[in-house]
Every structure is written in C-alpha cells, then in structure tokens.
Design a protein around this motif. Structure first.
Motif, mmCIF file in Angstrom:
data_model
loop_
_atom_site.group_PDB
_atom_site.id
_atom_site.type_symbol
_atom_site.label_atom_id
_atom_site.label_comp_id
_atom_site.label_asym_id
_atom_site.label_seq_id
_atom_site.Cartn_x
_atom_site.Cartn_y
_atom_site.Cartn_z
ATOM 1 N N LEU A 94 12.381 -1.673 6.734
ATOM 2 C CA LEU A 94 13.006 -1.979 5.446
ATOM 3 C C LEU A 94 12.332 -1.213 4.314
ATOM 4 O O LEU A 94 13.002 -0.701 3.404
ATOM 5 C CB LEU A 94 12.944 -3.480 5.179
ATOM 6 N N GLY A 95 10.999 -1.110 4.365
ATOM 7 C CA GLY A 95 10.282 -0.366 3.335
ATOM 8 C C GLY A 95 10.639 1.108 3.352
ATOM 9 O O GLY A 95 10.805 1.731 2.283
ATOM 10 N N LEU A 96 10.760 1.670 4.554
ATOM 11 C CA LEU A 96 11.110 3.085 4.661
ATOM 12 C C LEU A 96 12.518 3.343 4.146
ATOM 13 O O LEU A 96 12.750 4.316 3.403
ATOM 14 C CB LEU A 96 10.985 3.536 6.116
ATOM 15 N N LEU A 97 13.468 2.497 4.516
ATOM 16 C CA LEU A 97 14.838 2.667 4.032
ATOM 17 C C LEU A 97 14.902 2.519 2.507
ATOM 18 O O LEU A 97 15.640 3.250 1.835
ATOM 19 C CB LEU A 97 15.770 1.661 4.702
ATOM 20 N N ALA A 98 14.136 1.579 1.973
ATOM 21 C CA ALA A 98 14.093 1.414 0.520
ATOM 22 C C ALA A 98 13.508 2.653 -0.155
ATOM 23 O O ALA A 98 13.994 3.093 -1.207
ATOM 24 C CB ALA A 98 13.278 0.173 0.164
ATOM 25 N N ALA A 99 12.475 3.225 0.443
ATOM 26 C CA ALA A 99 11.858 4.428 -0.115
ATOM 27 C C ALA A 99 12.839 5.607 -0.083
ATOM 28 O O ALA A 99 12.921 6.392 -1.041
ATOM 29 C CB ALA A 99 10.588 4.771 0.654
ATOM 30 N N LEU A 100 13.583 5.733 1.009
ATOM 31 C CA LEU A 100 14.583 6.798 1.099
ATOM 32 C C LEU A 100 15.684 6.604 0.058
ATOM 33 O O LEU A 100 16.135 7.568 -0.571
ATOM 34 C CB LEU A 100 15.183 6.830 2.506
ATOM 35 N N PRO A 118 11.598 14.091 8.809
ATOM 36 C CA PRO A 118 10.762 13.156 9.580
ATOM 37 C C PRO A 118 10.862 11.714 9.090
ATOM 38 O O PRO A 118 10.857 10.781 9.903
ATOM 39 C CB PRO A 118 9.343 13.710 9.376
ATOM 40 N N ALA A 119 10.977 11.514 7.785
ATOM 41 C CA ALA A 119 11.074 10.145 7.262
ATOM 42 C C ALA A 119 12.367 9.478 7.710
ATOM 43 O O ALA A 119 12.370 8.308 8.120
ATOM 44 C CB ALA A 119 10.987 10.166 5.735
ATOM 45 N N ALA A 120 13.485 10.203 7.619
ATOM 46 C CA ALA A 120 14.764 9.627 8.024
ATOM 47 C C ALA A 120 14.756 9.254 9.510
ATOM 48 O O ALA A 120 15.213 8.165 9.894
ATOM 49 C CB ALA A 120 15.898 10.607 7.729
#
Length: 242
Positions: free
Chosen positions: A17-23, A51-53
């Motif tokens: 969830l944090g990664l998707l929010a950051a994207l 890489p993040a996606a």
C-alpha cells in the motif's frame, strides 16, 4: 479485502500500500518536478520507476495462490474503467497496474504444467516482435496513440507532460511468469530481477537509438527463461514438468 490482507501479512500489505501510494504521489507531482536532460530522464525511469512499479508485483505475489486474485482483479478492472471515465488519471494508472497484476496471476491457472509456461515464453517474443513491427501494436501506437495511452501503463517523465509506456500484455506476462517461478520452485528472486532489468534495458535501448518503440515481451520472457535455464533443462531431461 480482509482475506487478501491476511494472505499478504501486515508488513507485506503495508509495504504494498505504501509503494502504490508513493507511485500515485509521484504521478500526481511529476510535471512539477525539475525538467532533466534526456539521459537523466531515461536513467530515472529505468532505474527507479520501472523497478518500483514491478516491486508492487513482487509484494502482491502471495495473492497468486488464492481464490481472491480473480474477484479482486475484476473489481480493480471495473474501478480502473470508472476512474478513467471520471478523469482521475493518476489513480487510473495505479488501478491498471494492480488489475493487470492480479489478472496475470489468474492466467497461471490456464497453464497447469511448467512445460506450457516455457512454451509460451519461447513463442511470445516472436509474436510480440511481429505485432510491434507490422501488427496490431504498430497500428495502435501509430494510428491510435490516444487509445494506447489509455490502456498502457504510464511512467511519467519528470518535469514533462509525457511518459514512457508499457502495454498491458507486458505487465500481464510479468505477473504470470513471476507467479509461475514461485509455483514451480524456480528462482523467483532472480526471475524478478531478470525481467525487471531487461525491461529497463529495453527502455534504454529505445531512447539511445531513438526507436519509436521496441517490443517489451522479449525482455520479460528472456528474464524468466535465463535465470532458470539450468533448472528447466534438468526438468526437460528428467521429464519432470508438473
């Protein structure tokens, strides 16, 4: 949703969830960032955004073995359509990534033995190359660029109103092959790294040689096959594909 959260676990679910929010936050702010030179743009997209996606795909991987993948994938597809119609492009892009990932996990159910997955990985690059060169992908990109922008996954360029894009099949097969590596006891981590690195390399080559576009599925397929080549050969020799 509660069942999916339980499968992922608290830490993994929070990280996803944090990664998707950051994207999503990056997508919303990308045009306000400093406008870098093209080499730095390419380096940022290839070294950070891609890489993040696909780290999100890695974090969502436990869902591949659950019954929640299909209903969640269909629900997120409907959500993505609604977000597109509402003009919420940032959330639409994230919903596309999530929906394509879960649907890619679901497609693994069509391939009950490893040999079928390997056959697909061998054939798909040729089909994709023909499609990009003179097939449906070439027509959509050149004649219907607006359609391609709507259905593809966008990686916004900092400080610009433009993006690098990957087609839906690229994300679907990335998720499919990563789930296959996990299910059939292959090198899951190396598979993720190989597919991600070769996708980034494809972008670098596209920018370096000023191509209109290069097929991305060969990168995904080779990234799956190469790190597992010895294991696949051993199973072929021993006829142990299931």
């Amino acid at each position: 949703m509660g069942g999916a959260a339980a499968v992922l676990g608290r830490r993994r679910g929070a990280a996803l969830l944090g990664l998707l929010a950051a994207l999503a936050l990056y997508d919303a702010c990308a045009q306000r960032l400093p406008d870098l030179s093209e080499p730095w743009d390419v380096a940022f997209v290839a070294g950070v955004l891609i890489p993040a996606a696909f780290a999100a795909v890695w974090l969502a991987l436990p869902l591949a073995e659950t019954r929640a993948a299909l209903p969640l994938g269909l629900a997120l597809t409907a959500l993505a359509v609604a977000l597109s119609l509402a003009g919420l492009g940032v959330l639409f892009n994230i919903a596309k990534l999530a929906a394509l990932t879960l649907l890619g996990f679901c497609f693994l159910e069509l391939f009950q033995v490893l040999s079928w997955v390997v056959l697909i990985a061998v054939l798909i690059p040729w089909v994709d190359a023909i499609s990009v060169w003179r097939g449906p992908t070439d027509y959509v990109v050149s004649e219907q660029p607006g359609l391609f922008d709507r259905i593809s996954l966008a990686f916004p360029i900092p400080g610009e109103d433009s993006s690098a894009n990957l087609g839906p099949p690229d994300v679907l097969f990335f998720a499919l092959f990563l789930a296959a590596a996990a299910r059939f006891g292959l090198r899951t981590g190396w598979t993720w790294l190989g597919m991600t690195a070769l996708l980034s390399l494809t972008l670098v080559l596209t920018a370096s040689f000023d191509f209109a576009g290069l097929p991305a599925l060969p990168a995904v397929c080779i990234g799956f096959l190469l790190p597992n080549a010895d294991l696949l050969w051993r199973r072929l020799r021993d006829r142990r594909w299931s």
